[in-house]
Design an enzyme around this catalytic site. Sequence first.
Site, short mmCIF file in Angstrom:
data_model
loop_
_atom_site.label_atom_id
_atom_site.label_comp_id
_atom_site.label_asym_id
_atom_site.label_seq_id
_atom_site.Cartn_x
_atom_site.Cartn_y
_atom_site.Cartn_z
N HIS A 122 32.85 15.87 -3.54
CA HIS A 122 31.62 15.08 -3.36
C HIS A 122 30.72 15.64 -2.26
CE1 HIS A 122 32.97 12.12 -6.19
NE2 HIS A 122 33.99 11.75 -5.47
N ASP A 159 38.98 15.61 -11.83
CA ASP A 159 39.02 14.36 -11.06
C ASP A 159 38.23 13.30 -11.84
OD1 ASP A 159 39.36 13.55 -7.83
OD2 ASP A 159 37.75 12.47 -8.88
N HIS A 161 36.23 11.15 -10.83
CA HIS A 161 34.85 11.02 -10.34
C HIS A 161 34.11 12.33 -10.60
CE1 HIS A 161 37.33 8.25 -7.84
NE2 HIS A 161 36.32 7.43 -8.06
N ASP A 242 43.14 11.01 -10.20
CA ASP A 242 42.73 9.60 -10.25
C ASP A 242 42.27 9.15 -11.64
OD1 ASP A 242 40.61 11.31 -9.83
OD2 ASP A 242 39.88 10.30 -8.02
#
Length: 304
Positions: A122, A159, A161, A242
């Site tokens: 991120h 991931d 996200h 995740d």
Amino acid sequence: MLLFTHPACLAHDPGPGHPECPARLSAVLEALRGAFPQLPWRDAPEASRQQLARAHTDAAIARVLDGRVVDGHDRIDADTVMGPASREAALRAAGAGVAAVDAVMAGETKRAFCAVRPPGHHATGDTQMGFCLFNSAAVAALHALEAHGLTRVALVDFDVHHGNGSQAIVEHDERVLYLSSHQSPLYPNTGAADEHGVGNIVNAPLPPRAGGADFRAAWRERLLPALDAFRPQFIVVSAGFDAHHLDPLADLEAGAPDFAWLTAELCWRADRHAQGRLVSLLEGGYSLAALRESSVAHVGALLG
Ligand SMILES: [Zn+2]
């Protein structure tokens, strides 16, 4: 196969109750040491400012390296927090990826996994966010290009996200292909299918509760064909776990067998296009049970 980590990555503590906790990495290390006792571990070195500067602005680097963490914690945003050990952890996490790329390019190993934290995908060129301080995977990909003279590196992100930071860092750089599957809607709410960069970005957003079958279909039908067309000379993987059905921060409902399947798909493509060269870095994953199971499945698949 080489594994990289460093005790500093365990000492990074964003504070009580934070999901990106030291126990995450302890769980991964214990699981990998138990499942693969023969695999060699190396201490991750610190990344240099020059290596970080390939992905980050001077201001972003200074915010982590020169910031003053007084008496506890420095809150960069609502969920991105530095403690006294965070500076070294961020440097070691990024340095792990760089050292892993160097080891692979030197022919010491074909594959490496970096069991590190904080995660990185991120972090944009100029902003720390989403638990991420430096974008270790992007730093590794750019190191493969700049230090080793490669011209095509794939950055593969599973991931749950979207790796908004990775995309932002490479979206104008046609030497890097960025591929991501992620849940949408979900933090950071980027990664729409119509974001293409300079033709080097392929996003596969998946709805909540998509499940393992849709996760695999996205890779098989959209993302892996783009990887084959690109013919990468090196593959860097942002391995977040995740998307696992146990994860408390998402609900994509995939599982460790899906991560193992994708890892195997990436490995044989690395063999076909890139002389086997693949470096994977731990990103997210917030269920300790899911981290144990998934990291063993991932590294097992890296071993072939
Ligand atoms: Zn994540």
